[in-house]
Motif scaffolding. Structure first.
Motif, PDB file in Angstrom:
ATOM      1  N   CYS A 112       0.828  -1.214   0.000  1.00 56.39           N
ATOM      2  CA  CYS A 112       0.000   0.000   0.000  1.00 56.39           C
ATOM      3  C   CYS A 112       0.864   1.266   0.000  1.00 56.39           C
ATOM      4  CB  CYS A 112      -0.991  -0.028   1.156  1.00 56.39           C
ATOM      5  SG  CYS A 112      -2.383   1.119   0.906  1.00 56.39           S
ATOM      6  N   HIS A 122      -8.606  -3.401  -1.322  1.00 58.54           N
ATOM      7  CA  HIS A 122      -7.890  -2.132  -1.404  1.00 58.54           C
ATOM      8  C   HIS A 122      -8.477  -1.202  -0.354  1.00 58.54           C
ATOM      9  CE1 HIS A 122      -5.576  -2.448  -5.263  1.00 58.54           C
ATOM     10  NE2 HIS A 122      -6.462  -3.418  -5.464  1.00 58.54           N
ATOM     11  N   ARG A 182      -7.424   2.845   0.299  1.00 56.19           N
ATOM     12  CA  ARG A 182      -6.499   3.972   0.174  1.00 56.19           C
ATOM     13  C   ARG A 182      -7.198   5.168  -0.467  1.00 56.19           C
ATOM     14  NH1 ARG A 182      -5.273   2.991  -5.183  1.00 56.19           N
ATOM     15  NH2 ARG A 182      -5.449   0.795  -5.768  1.00 56.19           N
TER      16      ARG A 182
END
Length: 312
Positions: free
Chosen positions: A142, A191, A193
């Motif tokens: 990440c 995911h 972010r």
């Protein structure tokens, strides 16, 4: 084979309950083998959760591994006790004289900041530069992946209009690459972010290979052509409920976040989500440890030092 962990590490008992083969340091020292030495630079705020997630994956291979946890000296973590850090973590000055077979740099909750504004950026770049000589292969997760792309390959990040959060479908660009050996043609991964990197910048960089991407979430698995750097822009290490915990945290903070996509059953946050990415999580870490660490690392680092000195 077992994963070797510090004595009394809280994650140890949970790993044993999950039937992950763990061995504490005292017993490991009696084994007449050469285990892999893995350095984990844990930048996540809830360090004990991340320890468990990564140890679960590192411990589910035929390779015996010693794990050393690294914490930043230039920033004091606030979500973990000082006694936990003092007992189970090292700082860079304490380990920089050593060689490691593999290193993991995790994500961090600083992605909206410019890299240079992160108060431990100088320390992280020093660690990444040190790893070029002292680590066989590095995996970055990440924000760690974005930091590596920026520092090593001059690829910046950009802020997304909305947080990328959920379970996204991905495809593989080349199934013959060892890192994705055994992957399905299409698979899902989490995911979480606020920023991303340009898929075109990755594809056009002469030193990088885009191995997997999502039409919705963008580039996912990126590998340097010398295989020293593995960048994972998502979170295959996440537990089934990690995204739910983050969503609830953001809602309680009053942040304008959407429900993670393709995650809760019937898109209902009151229902318990399922882990639909577990098999590929284990496969990725198995492939990395086997093909990029175990198969590539020298058995005796002192021999490498002698060869370097000889050629100099």
């Amino acid at each position: 084979m077992p994963i070797n962990i510090p004595k009394n590490l809280p994650a140890g008992e949970k790993l044993r309950q999950e039937k992950i083969f763990v061995m504490e340091e005292d017993r490991a020292r009696t084994q007449q083998i050469r285990p892999l030495n893995i350095l984990v630079c844990n930048l996540m705020p809830e360090k004990e959760k991340t320890e468990l997630q990564l140890l679960r994956l590192l411990g589910n291979t035929p390779l015996q591994t010693n794990v050393t946890f690294l914490n930043t000296a230039t920033y004091a973590s606030r979500n973990v006790s000082k006694s936990h850090l003092d007992t189970f973590y090292k700082t860079f000055n304490e380990i920089k004289h050593r060689r490691f077979d593999g290193m993991i740099i995790t994500g961090a909750p600083v992605e909206r900041m410019e890299f240079e504004d992160v108060n431990y950026w100088e320390e992280i770049t020093e660690i990444m530069d040190w790893a070029k000589i002292n680590v066989t292969s590095c995996m970055y997760i990440c924000w760690g992946a974005q930091a590596a792309l920026y520092h090593h390959f001059n690829i910046g990040k950009f802020e997304l209009p909305r947080k990328c959060s959920g379970i996204y479908s991905h495809v593989i660009t080349d199934l013959t690459v060892d890192l994705v050996r055994g992957f399905s043609d299409e698979y899902v991964a989490p995911h979480s972010r606020h920023t991303s990197v340009s898929i075109d910048d990755v594809r056009s960089h002469p030193d990088l290979r885009l191995l997997s991407y999502s039409e919705e979430a963008g580039p996912f698995i990126i590998q340097s052509k010398d295989t020293k750097h593995i960048m994972i822009t998502g979170h295959l290490e996440y537990d089934a409920t990690t995204l739910a915990d983050e969503y609830i945290r953001d809602v309680e903070k009053g942040e304008p976040v959407d429900i993670p996509v393709n995650y809760f059953p019937n898109n209902d946050p009151s229902k318990t989500p399922k882990n639909t990415w577990r098999a590929h999580s284990h496969l990725l870490f198995y492939n990395w440890l086997n093909y990029y660490v175990y198969q590539e690392t020298p058995y005796d680092w002192h021999f490498v030092d002698d060869m370097i000195e000889y050629h100099i």
